[in-house]
Scaffold this motif. Structure first.
Motif: not given
Length: 451
Positions: A153-169
C-alpha cells in the motif's frame, strides 16, 4: 452453472453477415480456465459460458482495435477453411455473445491517448465490511479478506504520488475494518494527498473521529433513510442507523467535513426529503443522492431500482425545499434537464467524449488491485497494481484507453436528438452497462424514458 455456447450457436447458418466489415468489436471480460476448458463469467448472471479453443481465440482478437474483417481474416488463416464459411461460423458464435451484452461494438477503433495522471483515485482498501448492503457493487461482507498488504500500500501511494494524483478516496468494503487503516491514511497524508473516507460510520468512535480530524480527512457517510428500520433493512444490519447517526455526530464534533450520501431505492424514495432535513439538523456539510445501479449484489435486487420519472420528481422537490433547508445539495444526475436547454445545440459534426470522467480524471483501484474506470465495471479484464506500476497502468491499460476513446456518436437512439446531450454527454455509462448495453441512450434519464 455452465452453459455451452456451442449449443447456443448450433442454429441455422446465417444467409447474410450480421456485422459490417469495418465495425470494431471489444470483448472486455475475463476468460477463465476450468477443467481444461475455457469459460466466460457472465457479469449479471450466475453462470459461466463454456467455449472451445476457436471461440477463445475469436474473443481474444476482439480487442477494440481490430475490425471485424481483420479478425475474420486472421481466423481464416488459422482455421484454413474458405473465407465465407469461416466468417459465417464466427458470426454464429459472436451473435450469441453479443446478444448477451458481452461484446461492445463501435464504428471506430479504440485510441491510445496520452493524458496526465488522474486527479483522484477511489481506492477500495478492503473487500471486508461489517454490513451486508443490498446494493453493494463489490459484494462486500465480513468474510471477504482481500487486502493489499501494508508495505505494498505504501509503495502504491508512492507510485500514485509520482503519477500526479492529488486526492485519495479511501473506500471498501468498510475501510475502517482494516486494522492498519491509519498507517495507510497517515502515510498518504505525509505524501501530501487530500483524503476523503467513504464509510458507513458505524465504527466511528471518539478516538477515530479525532484521528480523522488530525489528518484533515473529509468523509462521505452512507445514510439511506429517515426511518431507522428502513435504513437497517437496506444495510442488512439491525441498529446500523443509530450507530451511523452517532458516528456523524462524533465527526461533526471534531469538525470533520461530512457529506451524507443516500442511494435512492423503492424502499426509501418517499422519505428522502425528510432525510435531507435530518441531515441538515446534524450539521453535515452537504447532502448527496445517488441512483441505484443494479450491479454486484444489487443485481439480485433489481426491484429496488426506481423509475426515472420518480427521480425527476425527487430532484425537483429537493431543489424546491433547498431554500428552506439550506444544506448544500451535491449536483444530481440529469439536474441540468430541469432548466432550459443550452442555446448552443448539439452539433452532429462535433464529437466529444462520452460520459463521466472515469478513466480520464479519476479511476478505481479494487481491493485486489485491479485498476478500473469505476468500480461498477468490476469483472472486466484489467491491469493489476500487484503486477505493474500504477503510472504504467494508467497510461497503457486497454480498458482505460477504451473508455477514453468513447465519443458521443457511439451512443444510440434518443440522446443523439436531445438538446442537453452536449451538457450531460450521456451521463453514467455504468448504469447502461448494468442494463446490458453501454451504448444505449441513458437508462436513468427521465427524458429518454419519458412516458
Amino acid at each position: 452453472m455452465y452453459t455451452s455456447i456451442a449449443e447456443a450457436s448450433s442454429k441455422k447458418i446465417m444467409e447474410s453477415y450480421l456485422f459490417k466489415s469495418d465495425d470494431v468489436p471489444y470483448f472486455p471480460f475475463k476468460l477463465i480456465k476450468h477443467n481444461e476448458k475455457w469459460g466466460i463469467s457472465h457479469p449479471f448472471e450466475d453462470k459461466i459460458y463454456e467455449i472451445n479453443d476457436s471461440s477463445y481465440w475469436i474473443l481474444r482478437l476482439c480487442d477494440g482495435y481490430r475490425t471485424w474483417y481483420e479478425i475474420t481474416i486472421e481466423l481464416y488463416k488459422h482455421l484454413k477453411l474458405n473465407y465465407p464459411e469461416t466468417r459465417k461460423k464466427a458470426e454464429l458464435f459472436i451473435r450469441e455473445i453479443t446478444s448477451e451484452g458481452l461484446i461492445w461494438w463501435r464504428e471506430r477503433r479504440m485510441e491510445w491517448v496520452k493524458i496526465p495522471g488522474p486527479l483522484a483515485v477511489l481506492w477500495d482498501l478492503t473487500a471486508q465490511c461489517n454490513l451486508k448492503c443490498k446494493h453493494c457493487v463489490v459484494n462486500s461482507d465480513s468474510h471477504k479478506l482481500k487486502n493489499i498488504p501494508l508495505a505494498k500500500c505504501k509503495h502504491l501511494i508512492n507510485q500514485m504520488h509520482d503519477a500526479g494524483v492529488k486526492q485519495l478516496i479511501l473506500s471498501g468494503g468498510e475501510p475502517l475494518m482494516r486494522k492498519d487503516f491509519f498507517s495507510i491514511a497517515n502515510y498518504a497524508t505525509r505524501k501530501g494527498f487530500k483524503l476523503q473516507v467513504a464509510t458507513n460510520a458505524t465504527m466511528i468512535d471518539e478516538s477515530v473521529a479525532k484521528k480523522l480530524a488530525n489528518i484533515n480527512a473529509s468523509t462521505q457517510v452512507s445514510l439511506d433513510a429517515f426511518t431507522p428500520e428502513i435504513h437497517d433493512e437496506f444495510r442488512n444490519n439491525k441498529g446500523s442507523w443509530a450507530r451511523t447517526i452517532r458516528g456523524i455526530n462524533l465527526l461533526r464534533k471534531e469538525n470533520v467535513n461530512v457529506i451524507t450520501a443516500c442511494v435512492v431505492t423503492n424502499l426509501n424514495i418517499h422519505e428522502i426529503p425528510e432525510l435531507y432535513r435530518l441531515a441538515s439538523s446534524l450539521r453535515v456539510n452537504a447532502f448527496r443522492i445517488m441512483p441505484f445501479v443494479p450491479y454486484g449484489r444489487g443485481n439480485t435486487s433489481r426491484d429496488l431500482e426506481v423509475d426515472p420519472s420518480q427521480m425527476r420528481d425527487l430532484t425537483k422537490e429537493l431543489k424546491s425545499i433547498y431554500k428552506d433547508v439550506g444544506l448544500e445539495l451535491v449536483p444530481m444526475e440529469f439536474e441540468c434537464t430541469l432548466t432550459e436547454p443550452p442555446e448552443i445545440k448539439p452539433d452532429p459534426l462535433h464529437v466529444q467524449r462520452i460520459g463521466c470522467d472515469g478513466a480520464v480524471a479519476y479511476c478505481t483501484i479494487t481491493a485486489d488491485g485491479e485498476v478500473l474506470p469505476c468500480n461498477y465495471f468490476y469483472g472486466v479484464e484489467a491491469d493489476n497494481v500487484n503486477d505493474n506500476d500504477f503510472g504504467t497502468i494508467w497510461m497503457n491499460s486497454r480498458i482505460l484507453n477504451y473508455f477514453r476513446s468513447l465519443r458521443t456518436d457511439d451512443i444510440k437512439g434518443f440522446c443523439q436528438r436531445c438538446d442537453y446531450f452536449n451538457v450531460c454527454r450521456g451521463s453514467c455509462i455504468a448504469a447502461n452497462f448494468a442494463h446490458g448495453d453501454i451504448f444505449q441512450s441513458n437508462c436513468h434519464c427521465w427524458l429518454v424514458n419519458k412516458k
